[in-house]
Design an enzyme around this catalytic site. Structure first.
Site, mmCIF file in Angstrom:
data_model
loop_
_atom_site.group_PDB
_atom_site.id
_atom_site.type_symbol
_atom_site.label_atom_id
_atom_site.label_comp_id
_atom_site.label_asym_id
_atom_site.label_seq_id
_atom_site.Cartn_x
_atom_site.Cartn_y
_atom_site.Cartn_z
ATOM 1 N N LYS A 1 0.844 -1.201 0.000
ATOM 2 C CA LYS A 1 0.000 0.000 0.000
ATOM 3 C C LYS A 1 0.879 1.251 0.000
ATOM 4 O O LYS A 1 0.636 2.203 -0.742
ATOM 5 C CB LYS A 1 -0.932 -0.012 1.226
ATOM 6 C CG LYS A 1 -2.069 -1.023 1.070
ATOM 7 C CD LYS A 1 -2.842 -1.285 2.350
ATOM 8 C CE LYS A 1 -3.867 -2.396 2.102
ATOM 9 N NZ LYS A 1 -4.600 -2.832 3.281
ATOM 10 N N GLN B 1 -4.742 -1.431 9.394
ATOM 11 C CA GLN B 1 -4.716 -2.787 8.821
ATOM 12 C C GLN B 1 -5.370 -3.790 9.778
ATOM 13 O O GLN B 1 -5.068 -3.820 10.969
ATOM 14 C CB GLN B 1 -3.258 -3.189 8.524
ATOM 15 C CG GLN B 1 -3.104 -4.507 7.785
ATOM 16 C CD GLN B 1 -3.675 -4.496 6.376
ATOM 17 O OE1 GLN B 1 -3.715 -3.483 5.700
ATOM 18 N NE2 GLN B 1 -4.155 -5.652 5.931
ATOM 19 N N ASP C 1 -11.158 3.022 3.983
ATOM 20 C CA ASP C 1 -11.607 1.627 3.919
ATOM 21 C C ASP C 1 -13.133 1.536 3.785
ATOM 22 O O ASP C 1 -13.661 0.470 3.466
ATOM 23 C CB ASP C 1 -11.215 0.886 5.212
ATOM 24 C CG ASP C 1 -9.974 0.038 5.041
ATOM 25 O OD1 ASP C 1 -9.781 -0.527 3.952
ATOM 26 O OD2 ASP C 1 -9.208 -0.077 6.011
HETATM 27 N N1 GUN Z 1 -7.287 -6.788 6.010
HETATM 28 C C1 GUN Z 1 -7.720 -7.549 4.971
HETATM 29 N N2 GUN Z 1 -8.376 -6.786 4.055
HETATM 30 C C2 GUN Z 1 -8.356 -5.524 4.530
HETATM 31 C C3 GUN Z 1 -8.866 -4.296 4.034
HETATM 32 O O1 GUN Z 1 -9.489 -4.199 2.966
HETATM 33 N N3 GUN Z 1 -8.624 -3.196 4.823
HETATM 34 C C4 GUN Z 1 -7.963 -3.276 6.015
HETATM 35 N N4 GUN Z 1 -7.808 -2.157 6.708
HETATM 36 N N5 GUN Z 1 -7.482 -4.411 6.489
HETATM 37 C C5 GUN Z 1 -7.670 -5.519 5.754
#
Ligand code: GUN
Length: 295
Positions: free
Chosen positions: A57, A101, A124
């Site tokens: 990311k 995350q 998100d």
């Molecule tokens: N962990 C797995 N998928 C995601 C996601 O789309 N966003 C976040 N913040 N954590 C994740």
């Protein structure tokens, strides 16, 4: 040779590259006005998969000209310290997007943390204000994986009105927001899950199948109507023939015989998630600017 010319591979790598190029162009235009969108990525603990996701990311953000701010906290970080960091990020005008995350360590209440993020910085789309807005069909910050799946579907099928979509899985991250987005696109939507009766029969009625259950190769040709479009969200690591490999929730080779179009794993939905995170960060920067000028 009996090739399968009618089956179309849905190329998430190529589509995500196009999305990222669009974002980059728009970010560069903003930067000419002295504005650089910023994304804060918060990782608690050292889960290896999460570390890889976070690194990707941050790298992608830098590639498209978004400033990334990484906050790596030890696994024993208390909930109040994490909430304090989020409060600071909410107040920081250089931060337009905040991503925590998941999963978080067990001693931290995930919901409390997600609710603490300013909804306008919630890239998100997990805050209840954005979840509620999506379910009402409003234009809000939307979870990245389902948003990426919708782009693949629109590029493949065009207008989705009246199509019957079956979503396999009911998670907050993928299944539920996916169903809301498909409804917004005027599909008839069925959500099935591990307790559903007649899973396969329900799935066989679908024009569009979105598999997001985390079960390696669950869906094979016998689950599909001929000509179905298949979006495979699963990323499962399995050991096979003495090797470790990534497979989806769909048995790709089997499904090819029935599907009109299908995403591969890897190279399908995966790259779209990060591309839409960048798109959301740009959208969040714009939302905050619009809010600031309206005040
Ligand atoms: N962990 C797995 N998928 C995601 C996601 O789309 N966003 C976040 N913040 N954590 C994740």
């Amino acid at each position: 040779m009996n090739a399968i010319p009618s089956v179309k591979l849905i190329d998430g790598k190529a589509t995500s590259a196009r999305v990222l190029a669009e974002v980059r162009e728009e970010v560069l235009a903003l930067r000419e006005h002295g504005i650089q969108p910023g994304l804060a990525v918060v990782l608690v603990g050292s889960d290896p998969a999460s570390q890889v996701y976070v690194r990707n990311k941050v790298l992608r953000a830098e590639e498209v000209g978004i400033r990334s701010l990484e906050h790596k906290l030890p696994a024993d970080t208390g909930e109040s310290a994490l909430l304090q960091l989020i409060a600071e990020l909410n107040d920081d005008p250089a931060v337009n997007g905040i991503l925590v995350q998941l999963p978080l360590p067990g001693h931290i209440d995930e919901n409390r943390v997600l609710q603490a993020i300013d909804p306008l910085k919630d890239v998100d789309g997990f805050h209840s204000e954005n979840v509620g807005g999506l379910s009402q069909g409003r234009d809000v910050l939307t979870p990245c994986t389902p948003a990426g799946c919708m782009r693949l579907l629109h590029d493949t099928c065009g207008d989705l009105s009246g199509k019957h979509a079956v979503v396999i899985g009911r998670s907050n991250i993928v299944g539920k927001p996916m169903a809301a987005l498909l409804l917004k696109a005027h599909c008839t939507v069925t959500v099935v899950h591990s307790r559903s009766a007649n899973l396969r029969e329900l799935c066989r009625q679908a024009d569009i199948v979105v598999a997001a259950v985390g079960k390696p190769r669950l869906v094979d040709a016998s689950w599909l109507k001929p000509g179905a479009v298949v979006i495979d969200v699963g990323i499962n690591r399995i050991d096979e023939d003495g090797r470790s490999k990534l497979v989806g929730d769909v048995d790709f080779d089997s499904a090819l015989a029935q599907a009109a179009a299908i995403t591969p794993v890897p190279g399908g939905v995966g790259p779209m998630t990060i591309a839409y995170l960048m798109k959301n960060t740009l959208a969040a920067a714009r939302l905050q600017r619009a809010g600031a000028t309206a005040e």
